[in-house]
Design a protein around this motif. Structure first.
Motif, PDB file in Angstrom:
ATOM      1  N   TYR A 124       1.991   4.123  10.973  1.00 28.56           N
ATOM      2  CA  TYR A 124       1.470   3.181  11.969  1.00 28.56           C
ATOM      3  C   TYR A 124       0.914   1.905  11.331  1.00 28.56           C
ATOM      4  O   TYR A 124       0.310   1.084  12.021  1.00 28.56           O
ATOM      5  N   CYS A 125       1.091   1.736  10.025  1.00 27.75           N
ATOM      6  CA  CYS A 125       0.512   0.568   9.352  1.00 27.75           C
ATOM      7  C   CYS A 125       1.073  -0.730   9.939  1.00 27.75           C
ATOM      8  O   CYS A 125       2.283  -0.929   9.968  1.00 27.75           O
TER       9      CYS A 125
ATOM     10  N   HIS B 179       0.086   4.279   0.409  1.00 29.99           N
ATOM     11  CA  HIS B 179      -0.234   5.349   1.367  1.00 29.99           C
ATOM     12  C   HIS B 179       0.843   5.413   2.456  1.00 29.99           C
ATOM     13  O   HIS B 179       1.103   6.457   3.015  1.00 29.99           O
ATOM     14  N   ASP B 180       1.426   4.252   2.718  1.00 30.81           N
ATOM     15  CA  ASP B 180       2.617   4.172   3.584  1.00 30.81           C
ATOM     16  C   ASP B 180       2.449   4.849   4.948  1.00 30.81           C
ATOM     17  O   ASP B 180       3.355   5.551   5.417  1.00 30.81           O
ATOM     18  N   CYS B 181       1.318   4.630   5.590  1.00 34.57           N
ATOM     19  CA  CYS B 181       1.084   5.233   6.908  1.00 34.57           C
ATOM     20  C   CYS B 181       2.133   4.700   7.890  1.00 34.57           C
ATOM     21  O   CYS B 181       2.442   3.505   7.886  1.00 34.57           O
TER      22      CYS B 181
ATOM     23  N   VAL C   7      -6.775  -5.497   4.247  1.00 35.48           N
ATOM     24  CA  VAL C   7      -5.330  -5.523   4.494  1.00 35.48           C
ATOM     25  C   VAL C   7      -4.612  -4.354   3.804  1.00 35.48           C
ATOM     26  O   VAL C   7      -3.694  -3.768   4.355  1.00 35.48           O
ATOM     27  N   THR C   8      -5.048  -4.022   2.604  1.00 35.40           N
ATOM     28  CA  THR C   8      -4.438  -2.903   1.875  1.00 35.40           C
ATOM     29  C   THR C   8      -5.551  -1.999   1.352  1.00 35.40           C
ATOM     30  O   THR C   8      -6.703  -2.438   1.224  1.00 35.40           O
ATOM     31  N   ASP C   9      -5.198  -0.764   1.043  1.00 37.95           N
ATOM     32  CA  ASP C   9      -6.238   0.182   0.622  1.00 37.95           C
ATOM     33  C   ASP C   9      -6.635  -0.074  -0.842  1.00 37.95           C
ATOM     34  O   ASP C   9      -5.801   0.024  -1.740  1.00 37.95           O
TER      35      ASP C   9
ATOM     36  N   LYS D 195      -8.913   5.061   2.764  1.00 41.97           N
ATOM     37  CA  LYS D 195      -8.560   6.398   3.236  1.00 41.97           C
ATOM     38  C   LYS D 195      -8.710   7.390   2.088  1.00 41.97           C
ATOM     39  O   LYS D 195      -8.304   8.543   2.227  1.00 41.97           O
TER      40      LYS D 195
ATOM     41  N   CYS E 187       0.840  -1.199   0.000  1.00 44.30           N
ATOM     42  CA  CYS E 187       0.000   0.000   0.000  1.00 44.30           C
ATOM     43  C   CYS E 187       0.872   1.245   0.000  1.00 44.30           C
ATOM     44  O   CYS E 187       1.663   1.462   0.922  1.00 44.30           O
TER      45      CYS E 187
ATOM     46  N   TRP F 113       6.768  -2.303   1.597  1.00 45.10           N
ATOM     47  CA  TRP F 113       5.302  -2.226   1.627  1.00 45.10           C
ATOM     48  C   TRP F 113       4.764  -1.205   0.625  1.00 45.10           C
ATOM     49  O   TRP F 113       3.710  -1.348   0.054  1.00 45.10           O
TER      50      TRP F 113
HETATM   51  S1  SF4 Z   1      -2.993  -0.451   4.428  1.00 49.05           S
HETATM   52 FE1  SF4 Z   1      -4.075   1.215   5.500  1.00 49.05          FE
HETATM   53  S2  SF4 Z   1      -2.767   1.770   7.226  1.00 49.05           S
HETATM   54 FE2  SF4 Z   1      -1.519   0.520   5.807  1.00 49.05          FE
HETATM   55  S3  SF4 Z   1      -0.497   2.045   4.493  1.00 49.05           S
HETATM   56 FE3  SF4 Z   1      -2.392   1.474   3.479  1.00 49.05          FE
HETATM   57  S4  SF4 Z   1      -3.937   2.968   4.115  1.00 49.05           S
HETATM   58 FE4  SF4 Z   1      -2.197   3.104   5.520  1.00 49.05          FE
END
Ligand code: SF4
Length: 282
Positions: free
Chosen positions: A55-56, A51-53, A99-101, A132, A49, A69
């Motif tokens: 806290y993922c 978005h690479d948050c 699990v992933t966006d 998100k 994903c 990731w």
């Molecule tokens: S799976 Fe969710 S928490 Fe993890 S990087 Fe993607 S949007 Fe962010």
């Protein structure tokens, strides 16, 4: 099933047509059984994903390297085809994006989630999407044809700087608030997931967050605390971005269960006072 898919993260056919940073991969199954509340199956069109948050916890959960990731992203291009067959024997609610966006940036070009939705719509499947991204609005035309679809949008803060720190490549809070508002107006069952509750935010900005959420017209919120997985703290400690003041505060408090419980209770009270019902996630 997902583990098997991830183990076989081999490049499939059609990579040439993929945008930069995305490769086509084959999966063996489209659906996997889900143990998440309210879901019978999980569907994740992408591996990784972007978005690479910060806290993922998904890569830690899946035993995938955290560093890989974000890129390359695997697009399970054979998923719509497999889904068409698997839906013959699947009843219940399908969670999309467990699990992933499913609306991460690659989706704008690859349209894999949309193709899956087209199959699900033809079969009249029950679905619940989690994302998100405001890109989900692109598919409202299909969502409206599905039986009681549900969409959850994650919003952790309305502070742009904090969002950039914790969710560097996800759409900005304002875009997510607009998406929630538009989904509500379109008559789609919508909830907001405030998770993880970011400690530094709940101290100073909680009222702003609650007011922004209630202003969208959404009536349901889900709250979740940070889920620390083995290896996660070490990964976070090595990130340069977290050496800022807010980052240090986050690291210090992220494991403080007592603080998080109090923050969660406070947030729940304020949301309820503003007409938003509250559930604890998972
Ligand atoms: S799976 Fe969710 S928490 Fe993890 S990087 Fe993607 S949007 Fe962010």
């Amino acid at each position: 099933m997902i583990t098997r898919d991830l183990d076989s993260f081999a490049e499939g056919s059609g990579s040439a047509a993929m945008p930069e940073g995305v490769i086509a991969v084959e999966c063996k199954h489209a659906l996997s059984r889900s143990k998440l509340p309210g879901l019978d199956y999980a569907l994740n069109p992408y591996v990784g994903c972007s978005h690479d948050c910060l806290y993922c916890y998904a890569p830690f959960l899946m035993g995938r390297p955290r560093e890989g990731w974000r890129t390359p992203i695997g697009a399970r291009t054979n998923m719509p085809h497999l889904l068409d067959h698997e839906l013959k024997n699947a009843t219940g609610t399908i969670g999309i994006g467990t699990v992933t966006d499913p609306y991460q940036p690659a989706e704008a070009a690859v349209k894999l989630t949309r193709r899956c939705l087209e199959v699900l719509q033809r079969k009249g499947a029950m679905i619940s999407i989690h994302t998100k991204s405001d890109l989900v609005l692109r598919d409202v035309d299909i969502l409206k044809l599905l039986p009681r679809p549900e969409v959850g949008i994650t919003l952790t803060t309305v502070d742009v700087a904090l969002a950039e720190l914790f969710e560097p490549f996800a759409p900005a809070p304002a875009a997510r608030l607009d998406a929630i508002r538009s989904l509500v107006r379109a008559g789609i069952r919508t909830y907001v997931l405030i998770g993880p509750i970011i400690p530094t935010v709940t101290d100073s900005d909680v009222e702003r967050l609650v007011s922004a959420i209630s202003g969208t017209g959404v009536e349901r919120a889900m709250l979740d605390r940070l889920r620390v997985r083995p290896g996660m703290l070490e990964y976070l400690a090595g990130l340069e971005g977290l050496h800022s003041t807010s980052g240090k505060g986050f690291l210090k408090r992220m494991s403080d269960q007592e603080y998080c419980r109090a923050a969660e209770d406070d947030l729940a009270k304020r949301l309820r006072r503003n007409g938003v019902s509250v559930e604890r996630a998972f």
